[in-house]
Design a protein around this motif. Structure first.
Motif: not given
Lengths: 92, 92
Positions: A34, A63-64, A6-7
């Motif tokens: 996402a 970003v994750l 996700i960002y």
């Protein structure tokens, strides 16, 4: 390994490049910001490095990347109204 | 259980209500449209029901709730430039 990426990226250009990079690595868009999919450990590392380089001069970006277990995938809750994959095909 | 909740909601009013509902259930905002936190199974069910009801008349909306394993949490990749929690405190 299965991942959810996700960002939240301020600049349109960098956000577009991030989305395209996710597609290049075979991830599928599940929401506007996402992506989800299967990726090898090597490519996961490569994608991470490339995103760090791409976003290093960003004004504000996050970003994750979450690895997802099979148990997690089997228990995802999906609440969806008039929302289909092609909803955002053109919105990069 | 630990969860990541992400959403993509067209209507500002419903998006705001969704964000506030996530906060009400003790989830923490990690990106503009992403909340993370610990929630009991009962409250997880309750939140899911309330979001389904809230969004049922939405033009276009998606909510995905991923349960996250401890292993997943220990292997999250975080790429972050000038992005802090208070970044979006005012943006609902």
């Amino acid at each position: 390994m299965k991942v959810l990426l996700i960002y939240d990226i301020t600049e349109d250009k960098l956000r577009n490049k991030t989305a395209n990079m996710c597609k290049d690595y075979g991830l599928i868009r599940v929401q506007y910001s996402a992506f989800f999919g299967e990726i090898s450990r090597n490519l996961h590392g490569e994608l991470t490095r490339r995103l760090k380089f791409l976003l290093k001069d960003s004004e504000r970006s996050s970003v994750l990347i979450f690895p997802l277990s099979q148990d997690s995938l089997e228990n995802v809750i999906k609440i969806d109204f008039n929302y289909s994959e092609d909803t955002y095909v053109n919105e990069v």
